[in-house]
Write an enzyme that holds these catalytic residues in place. Sequence first.
Site, mmCIF file in Angstrom:
data_model
loop_
_atom_site.group_PDB
_atom_site.id
_atom_site.type_symbol
_atom_site.label_atom_id
_atom_site.label_comp_id
_atom_site.label_asym_id
_atom_site.label_seq_id
_atom_site.Cartn_x
_atom_site.Cartn_y
_atom_site.Cartn_z
ATOM 1 N N ARG A 1 29.335 3.973 46.558
ATOM 2 C CA ARG A 1 29.268 3.190 47.107
ATOM 3 C C ARG A 1 28.743 2.247 48.168
ATOM 4 O O ARG A 1 29.048 2.465 48.919
ATOM 5 C CB ARG A 1 30.601 2.393 46.714
ATOM 6 C CG ARG A 1 30.947 1.745 44.966
ATOM 7 C CD ARG A 1 30.132 1.161 44.032
ATOM 8 N NE ARG A 1 30.540 0.688 43.299
ATOM 9 C CZ ARG A 1 30.094 1.783 41.875
ATOM 10 N NH1 ARG A 1 29.649 2.746 41.846
ATOM 11 N NH2 ARG A 1 30.208 1.002 41.033
ATOM 12 N N SER B 1 32.607 -5.325 39.506
ATOM 13 C CA SER B 1 33.640 -4.762 39.915
ATOM 14 C C SER B 1 34.295 -6.062 41.627
ATOM 15 O O SER B 1 33.247 -5.615 42.741
ATOM 16 C CB SER B 1 34.357 -3.241 41.106
ATOM 17 O OG SER B 1 34.242 -2.690 38.959
ATOM 18 N N GLU C 1 33.840 -4.436 47.195
ATOM 19 C CA GLU C 1 32.907 -4.335 47.492
ATOM 20 C C GLU C 1 31.013 -5.553 47.670
ATOM 21 O O GLU C 1 30.206 -4.127 48.348
ATOM 22 C CB GLU C 1 32.690 -3.516 45.989
ATOM 23 C CG GLU C 1 30.948 -2.996 45.502
ATOM 24 C CD GLU C 1 30.626 -2.773 43.860
ATOM 25 O OE1 GLU C 1 31.597 -1.736 43.387
ATOM 26 O OE2 GLU C 1 30.271 -3.254 43.327
HETATM 27 P P1 FAD Z 1 22.403 -8.718 45.796
HETATM 28 O O1 FAD Z 1 23.628 -9.132 45.884
HETATM 29 O O2 FAD Z 1 21.467 -10.093 46.497
HETATM 30 O O3 FAD Z 1 22.522 -8.245 47.872
HETATM 31 C C1 FAD Z 1 23.853 -7.230 47.431
HETATM 32 C C2 FAD Z 1 23.471 -6.257 49.071
HETATM 33 O O4 FAD Z 1 22.354 -5.282 49.194
HETATM 34 C C3 FAD Z 1 23.256 -6.948 49.951
HETATM 35 O O5 FAD Z 1 23.957 -6.521 51.464
HETATM 36 C C4 FAD Z 1 21.953 -7.428 50.759
HETATM 37 O O6 FAD Z 1 21.932 -7.890 51.868
HETATM 38 C C5 FAD Z 1 21.147 -5.948 50.158
HETATM 39 N N1 FAD Z 1 19.923 -5.923 49.850
HETATM 40 C C6 FAD Z 1 19.263 -6.405 48.382
HETATM 41 N N2 FAD Z 1 18.441 -6.364 48.513
HETATM 42 C C7 FAD Z 1 17.729 -5.540 49.601
HETATM 43 C C8 FAD Z 1 16.595 -5.449 50.437
HETATM 44 N N3 FAD Z 1 15.884 -4.918 49.461
HETATM 45 N N4 FAD Z 1 16.714 -5.056 51.176
HETATM 46 C C9 FAD Z 1 17.888 -4.847 52.249
HETATM 47 N N5 FAD Z 1 19.037 -5.126 51.568
HETATM 48 C C10 FAD Z 1 19.212 -5.287 50.819
HETATM 49 N N6 FAD Z 1 27.376 -2.281 40.693
HETATM 50 C C11 FAD Z 1 27.387 -0.928 40.877
HETATM 51 O O7 FAD Z 1 27.641 -0.144 41.334
HETATM 52 N N7 FAD Z 1 27.838 -0.951 39.041
HETATM 53 C C12 FAD Z 1 28.335 -1.069 38.249
HETATM 54 O O8 FAD Z 1 28.082 -1.183 37.117
HETATM 55 C C13 FAD Z 1 27.959 -2.731 38.652
HETATM 56 N N8 FAD Z 1 28.126 -3.644 37.639
HETATM 57 C C14 FAD Z 1 28.060 -4.895 37.385
HETATM 58 C C15 FAD Z 1 28.081 -5.913 36.950
HETATM 59 C C16 FAD Z 1 27.931 -7.094 37.030
HETATM 60 C C17 FAD Z 1 28.424 -8.173 35.302
HETATM 61 C C18 FAD Z 1 27.421 -7.805 38.170
HETATM 62 C C19 FAD Z 1 27.797 -9.027 38.503
HETATM 63 C C20 FAD Z 1 27.577 -6.728 39.254
HETATM 64 C C21 FAD Z 1 27.714 -5.664 39.243
HETATM 65 N N9 FAD Z 1 27.138 -4.734 39.933
HETATM 66 C C22 FAD Z 1 27.376 -3.184 39.761
HETATM 67 C C23 FAD Z 1 27.050 -4.757 41.415
HETATM 68 C C24 FAD Z 1 25.797 -5.450 41.858
HETATM 69 O O9 FAD Z 1 25.368 -5.307 40.411
HETATM 70 C C25 FAD Z 1 25.160 -4.079 42.514
HETATM 71 O O10 FAD Z 1 25.864 -3.906 43.593
HETATM 72 C C26 FAD Z 1 23.467 -4.557 42.217
HETATM 73 O O11 FAD Z 1 22.738 -3.402 43.044
HETATM 74 C C27 FAD Z 1 23.007 -5.468 43.439
HETATM 75 O O12 FAD Z 1 21.738 -6.048 43.482
HETATM 76 P P2 FAD Z 1 20.707 -7.754 43.572
HETATM 77 O O13 FAD Z 1 19.934 -7.142 43.755
HETATM 78 O O14 FAD Z 1 21.778 -8.903 43.098
HETATM 79 O O15 FAD Z 1 21.665 -7.653 45.224
HETATM 80 N N1 EPU Z 2 41.812 -0.351 34.206
HETATM 81 C C1 EPU Z 2 43.159 -1.013 33.612
HETATM 82 N N2 EPU Z 2 42.892 -2.607 33.972
HETATM 83 C C2 EPU Z 2 42.444 -3.014 33.777
HETATM 84 C C3 EPU Z 2 40.657 -2.342 34.269
HETATM 85 C C4 EPU Z 2 40.835 -0.834 34.120
HETATM 86 O O1 EPU Z 2 44.262 -0.212 34.139
HETATM 87 O O2 EPU Z 2 41.701 -4.584 33.629
HETATM 88 C C5 EPU Z 2 41.644 1.087 34.364
HETATM 89 C C6 EPU Z 2 41.840 1.377 32.490
HETATM 90 O O3 EPU Z 2 42.673 2.892 32.834
HETATM 91 C C7 EPU Z 2 40.395 1.698 32.402
HETATM 92 C C8 EPU Z 2 39.711 2.646 33.793
HETATM 93 O O4 EPU Z 2 40.422 1.504 34.838
HETATM 94 O O5 EPU Z 2 40.485 3.412 31.392
HETATM 95 C C9 EPU Z 2 38.901 2.558 34.544
HETATM 96 O O6 EPU Z 2 38.323 1.339 34.165
HETATM 97 P P1 EPU Z 2 36.532 1.126 33.984
HETATM 98 O O7 EPU Z 2 36.137 2.049 33.222
HETATM 99 O O8 EPU Z 2 36.133 0.021 33.516
HETATM 100 O O9 EPU Z 2 36.037 0.925 35.078
HETATM 101 P P2 EPU Z 2 36.041 0.603 36.791
HETATM 102 O O10 EPU Z 2 36.812 1.834 37.729
HETATM 103 O O11 EPU Z 2 37.550 -0.708 36.899
HETATM 104 C C10 EPU Z 2 33.925 1.499 37.513
HETATM 105 C C11 EPU Z 2 33.007 0.511 38.657
HETATM 106 C C12 EPU Z 2 32.063 -0.474 37.957
HETATM 107 C C13 EPU Z 2 31.637 0.474 36.870
HETATM 108 C C14 EPU Z 2 32.771 1.313 35.958
HETATM 109 C C15 EPU Z 2 31.890 2.480 34.685
HETATM 110 C C16 EPU Z 2 33.936 1.077 40.595
HETATM 111 C C17 EPU Z 2 34.417 -0.037 41.980
HETATM 112 N N3 EPU Z 2 33.531 -0.148 39.479
HETATM 113 O O12 EPU Z 2 34.750 0.501 36.963
HETATM 114 O O13 EPU Z 2 31.030 -0.380 38.673
HETATM 115 O O14 EPU Z 2 30.618 -0.417 35.586
HETATM 116 O O15 EPU Z 2 33.167 1.601 36.818
HETATM 117 O O16 EPU Z 2 31.389 3.247 35.422
HETATM 118 O O17 EPU Z 2 33.592 1.663 41.344
HETATM 119 C C18 EPU Z 2 30.583 -2.747 39.789
HETATM 120 O O18 EPU Z 2 30.448 -1.842 40.741
HETATM 121 O O19 EPU Z 2 30.821 -3.655 40.099
HETATM 122 C C19 EPU Z 2 30.723 -2.199 38.703
HETATM 123 C C20 EPU Z 2 31.036 -3.291 37.866
#
Ligand code: FAD
Ligand code: EPU
Length: 358
Positions: free
Chosen positions: A169, A243, A340
């Site tokens: 991240r 997250s 995050e």
């Molecule tokens: P924004 O939210 O608009 O911006 C995020 C950051 O990037 C800000 O600091 C912004 O200034 C910067 N930025 C954006 N575009 C540019 C650009 N072109 N140039 C310079 N800076 C820029 N993230 C994960 O890593 N893994 C996940 O599994 C994951 N799951 C998600 C699930 C949900 C339901 C949600 C809502 C979010 C999740 N995220 C996850 C977080 C998010 O989807 C990612 O961080 C994504 O890359 C953000 O994209 P955005 O276009 O919305 O960026």
């Molecule tokens: N867990 C709990 N309670 C909860 C949720 C999770 O106990 O409410 C424990 C469980 O043991 C579970 C473990 O945490 O098995 C891992 O949970 P999960 O697989 O959902 O992954 P996470 O570590 O919570 C991370 C990323 C997610 C990404 C998933 C899948 C971060 C901060 N988050 O979540 O990214 O989708 O792994 O790879 O690293 C995001 O960054 O926005 C995001 C959603």
Amino acid sequence: MSPAGYRLAEGVSLAGRNSFRVEAQAEWLADVHDPHALPALLGEPWALSVSLLVLGEGSNVLLAGDVPGLTLCLTRARITLLEDGPETALVAADAGVGWNDFVHWTLGRGLCGLENLALIPGTVGAAPIQNIGAYGTEAGEFIASVQAFDRDTLRLRSFEHEDCRFGYRDSLFKREPEQYILTEVRFRLPKKRAVKTDYAGVGEELAAMGITGTPTHRQVAEAIGRLRSRKLPNPAVLGNAGSFFKNPIVDVAVADALKAAHPGLPVFAGDSPLSRKLSAGWLIEQDGWKGHREGDAGVAAQHALVLVNHGRATGAELLRLAGRIAGSVATRFGVALEPEPRILGGHFQPLAPSTSPA
Ligand code: FAD
Ligand code: EPU
């Protein structure tokens, strides 16, 4: 489209441009459809020193107040096949391309690698910022280079993979949020690659889909999509930014001591042999926050790591709840949680658990 290559407006609501769906006003908002317009726009005397927010789909920001200065969105969304070799292809995607659309574009052309990142919200331009990751894959593994507009020199600059300093991240760009505007990302993608299905739940999901034997990359993407839709609230229904906290990385000795005291704590590999990654979701759930609600600010019922807006929560209320959760987890487990999403218009700080709700 305007001939200038961008459209500039004053005093614009960002409520529809962030996935928490909180209200905040941008002092100035520029929708840029031609990145060649950036030198003229950002070279304007008023724009040289104002604070800058580059906004994609707003799925990883918390707007805790109005956003002063310039908010800039890149809207161009082209995908170009630059090289098509026997084993790999090099693909360029504009910052404005939707991430999930891009993943499916690559899979549709027989390119693999991004399937475990299906259904992550946001744009291609944001993917390198925090090196998006899920289900055992990080986008940085496939990013060959990044084109970025440098606000100091008012020129485009190319960053090779090594220059981007990708981590969990993390990237160079995340650490310098006002310096670079990413305009294009280039991906080197293999045409053959073993699928990765070892992350908890993926094999079971494939089995539930009736897939026996080795799945295709598209089937893995579908399984991940199904898992994600079950585990995470849909921001179109319930505002959230995924997250809210990163999984904390701690020294091995700290992880061992916590595991001895709390045998249920999930502990994963860290970023070096001397570190481990802890599950923030587990710590928050054990601390009693899962499903908690204060007014319209809350913690998702299905995932303790996700803060949610039940309707009319403000960014400041969500930020305060995040601070109370972090303070409570620090008191109970001695572990510091770090947000995050990028926080604007406020500062995150762990608060005493007894601090009254906002
Ligand atoms: P924004 O939210 O608009 O911006 C995020 C950051 O990037 C800000 O600091 C912004 O200034 C910067 N930025 C954006 N575009 C540019 C650009 N072109 N140039 C310079 N800076 C820029 N993230 C994960 O890593 N893994 C996940 O599994 C994951 N799951 C998600 C699930 C949900 C339901 C949600 C809502 C979010 C999740 N995220 C996850 C977080 C998010 O989807 C990612 O961080 C994504 O890359 C953000 O994209 P955005 O276009 O919305 O960026
Ligand atoms: N867990 C709990 N309670 C909860 C949720 C999770 O106990 O409410 C424990 C469980 O043991 C579970 C473990 O945490 O098995 C891992 O949970 P999960 O697989 O959902 O992954 P996470 O570590 O919570 C991370 C990323 C997610 C990404 C998933 C899948 C971060 C901060 N988050 O979540 O990214 O989708 O792994 O790879 O690293 C995001 O960054 O926005 C995001 C959603």
